[in-house]
Scaffold this motif. Structure first.
Motif, PDB file in Angstrom:
ATOM      1  N   GLU A  41       0.874  -1.174   0.000  1.00  0.00           N
ATOM      2  CA  GLU A  41       0.000   0.000   0.000  1.00  0.00           C
ATOM      3  C   GLU A  41       0.915   1.230   0.000  1.00  0.00           C
ATOM      4  N   ARG A 184     -11.574   6.403  -9.887  1.00  0.00           N
ATOM      5  CA  ARG A 184     -11.136   5.136 -10.475  1.00  0.00           C
ATOM      6  C   ARG A 184     -12.159   4.613 -11.469  1.00  0.00           C
ATOM      7  N   GLY A 211      -8.522  -1.117 -15.349  1.00  0.00           N
ATOM      8  CA  GLY A 211      -9.620  -1.828 -15.994  1.00  0.00           C
ATOM      9  C   GLY A 211      -9.243  -3.150 -16.633  1.00  0.00           C
TER      10      GLY A 211
HETATM   11  C1  LIG Z   1      -9.044   0.294  -2.582  1.00  0.00           C
HETATM   12  C2  LIG Z   1      -7.989   0.905  -3.469  1.00  0.00           C
HETATM   13  C3  LIG Z   1      -6.864   1.469  -2.921  1.00  0.00           C
HETATM   14  C4  LIG Z   1      -5.863   2.027  -3.735  1.00  0.00           C
HETATM   15  N1  LIG Z   1      -4.704   2.511  -3.174  1.00  0.00           N
HETATM   16  C5  LIG Z   1      -3.690   2.920  -3.984  1.00  0.00           C
HETATM   17  C6  LIG Z   1      -2.417   3.259  -3.454  1.00  0.00           C
HETATM   18  O1  LIG Z   1      -2.149   3.153  -2.244  1.00  0.00           O
HETATM   19  N2  LIG Z   1      -1.464   3.694  -4.320  1.00  0.00           N
HETATM   20  C7  LIG Z   1      -1.704   3.791  -5.675  1.00  0.00           C
HETATM   21  O2  LIG Z   1      -0.808   4.175  -6.436  1.00  0.00           O
HETATM   22  N3  LIG Z   1      -2.898   3.458  -6.191  1.00  0.00           N
HETATM   23  C8  LIG Z   1      -3.870   3.009  -5.389  1.00  0.00           C
HETATM   24  N4  LIG Z   1      -5.049   2.585  -5.937  1.00  0.00           N
HETATM   25  C9  LIG Z   1      -5.212   2.590  -7.394  1.00  0.00           C
HETATM   26  C10 LIG Z   1      -4.796   1.240  -7.985  1.00  0.00           C
HETATM   27  O3  LIG Z   1      -3.412   1.020  -7.758  1.00  0.00           O
HETATM   28  C11 LIG Z   1      -5.063   1.193  -9.495  1.00  0.00           C
HETATM   29  O4  LIG Z   1      -4.317   2.209 -10.127  1.00  0.00           O
HETATM   30  C12 LIG Z   1      -6.543   1.411  -9.825  1.00  0.00           C
HETATM   31  O5  LIG Z   1      -7.378   0.628  -8.995  1.00  0.00           O
HETATM   32  C13 LIG Z   1      -6.814   1.076 -11.306  1.00  0.00           C
HETATM   33  O6  LIG Z   1      -6.553  -0.281 -11.582  1.00  0.00           O
HETATM   34  P1  LIG Z   1      -7.754  -1.374 -11.699  1.00  0.00           P
HETATM   35  O7  LIG Z   1      -8.755  -0.826 -12.689  1.00  0.00           O
HETATM   36  O8  LIG Z   1      -7.074  -2.628 -12.186  1.00  0.00           O
HETATM   37  O9  LIG Z   1      -8.350  -1.508 -10.349  1.00  0.00           O
HETATM   38  C14 LIG Z   1      -6.038   2.038  -5.139  1.00  0.00           C
HETATM   39  C15 LIG Z   1      -7.188   1.456  -5.692  1.00  0.00           C
HETATM   40  C16 LIG Z   1      -8.164   0.877  -4.876  1.00  0.00           C
HETATM   41  C17 LIG Z   1      -9.365   0.242  -5.508  1.00  0.00           C
END
Ligand SMILES: Cc1cc2nc3c(=O)[nH]c(=O)nc-3n(C[C@H](O)[C@H](O)[C@H](O)COP(=O)(O)O)c2cc1C
Length: 340
Positions: A41, A184, A211
């Motif tokens: 994280e 997001r 995504g």
């Molecule tokens: C619950 C949650 C916590 C996140 N915490 C971080 C984080 O600490 N650092 C970061 O760079 N991105 C964080 N993100 C963003 C994710 O790293 C990622 O960029 C984003 O979810 C898009 O990818 P996905 O569509 O595959 O979920 C977080 C996303 C979610 C859903």
């Protein structure tokens, strides 16, 4: 860090996610697929300097290769935090330039750094003084920025600072008016913009995030990109991570079951160390998604796993029930679960 390819080519990483990718989650992901690159994280540089390091930085050897994601914009603090990360055995440090939350904007870091490419370069160069490889995780841009020059400027600054990898969440962040969760989903994804960056920087590792939620999408992205980063799909359906292990036979339900069984002993050790069961089983809830017995398994873990004093027997009992449901559903389950 060695961001070496998975079977079939290309690096696959699990995204840094607050409240998800803690050490228990990372142990599960590592056991599901030994080739993944795992991220912590986000931890702020200040927290690394002044906080409880055992809690913030503690990890086990089996989680490696492991990247510590840092939040901050003070090059001096980031340099010190990166030095401490090296002492704690991390393989790489990553700078967060993608988080849009108000708390982060107040500290002048996260996504708002997309407006300050020179500072991003300074921060990464300072982090590199700690001796570990450094990488960047960023957005396409923020607010009204034009994503062509905005992303190029930050990426060029990262390359000049010696970054070994650039991971791009392929959407803008809106710094006003949207919550982190909306940020997001609401700003549209633009994977092509990241593909163009990858083509423009042939000697720098560029990875795509945003995504990507099934094996076909991962393989398609790896045809044009150096790497793919999986976020929410990793906790919604952790079995995907095993499927991506390629020819090692990790896609089988038997592998997932064996990993889940191995987490019983892991949970026992956590409980003996005064930990709790709930955070150990949290990333396991979706492990048998869509399979016979999965609903009861999930319900048992989420209800009984949270009770005060819950022991590892809650997990082993849930797995026993799941196995019985699997046996009852017939011998072709394995074939169906692999094809799913
Ligand atoms: C619950 C949650 C916590 C996140 N915490 C971080 C984080 O600490 N650092 C970061 O760079 N991105 C964080 N993100 C963003 C994710 O790293 C990622 O960029 C984003 O979810 C898009 O990818 P996905 O569509 O595959 O979920 C977080 C996303 C979610 C859903």
């Amino acid at each position: 860090m060695d961001t070496g390819p998975q079977d079939g080519g290309g690096t696959i990483a699990v995204a840094p996610m607050m409240d998800w990718t803690d050490r228990h989650c990372r142990v599960l992901h590592r056991r599901l697929n030994p080739s993944l690159v795992l991220f912590t994280e986000m931890v702020t540089a200040k927290a690394v300097l002044f906080g409880d390091r055992d809690r913030l930085l503690g990890h086990s050897e089996e989680e490696r290769p492991l990247v510590l994601q840092l939040g901050g914009s003070d090059p001096g603090e980031l340099a010190e935090a990166a030095q401490i990360a090296a002492e704690w055995g991390y393989d790489e440090v990553n700078l967060n330039c993608g988080c849009p939350s108000d708390r982060v904007q107040g500290g002048r870091f996260g996504a708002c750094l997309m407006r300050e490419p020179a500072l991003v370069g300074e921060c990464l160069a300072a982090m590199a003084e700690g001796g570990l490889p450094v990488s960047l995780k960023c957005r396409l841009g923020v607010d009204e920025q034009d994503v062509e020059p905005a992303l190029d400027a930050v990426a060029d600054a990262a390359v000049a600072a010696g970054a070994s990898a650039i991971w791009v969440h392929a959407r803008k962040a809106w710094l006003q008016g949207l919550s982190p969760a909306q940020n997001r989903t609401v700003p549209p994804l633009d994977h092509d913009r990241v593909v163009r960056l990858c083509a423009r920087l042939p000697s720098t590792f560029v990875g795509l995030n945003g995504g990507i939620g099934d094996e076909g999408a991962v393989r398609a992205a790896l045809a044009t990109m150096d790497g793919v980063m999986i976020g929410r799909a990793a906790y919604q359906r952790p079995g995907l991570l095993a499927e991506l292990g390629g020819r090692h036979g990790l896609a089988s339900g038997a592998h997932r079951l064996a990993v889940a069984r191995s987490m019983v002993d892991y949970a026992r050790a956590v409980l003996e160390d005064r930990g709790r069961l709930a955070p150990v089983v949290k990333p396991m809830l979706g492990l048998f998604h869509g399979e016979p017995g999965a609903r009861a398994y999930r319900r048992t873990l989420s209800e009984d796993g949270h009770r005060a004093g819950a022991g590892a027997d809650v997990l082993s009992g849930a797995l026993d029930a799941l196995e019985i449901a699997r046996e009852r559903s017939g011998p072709d389950l394995e074939a169906r679960s692999v094809a799913a």
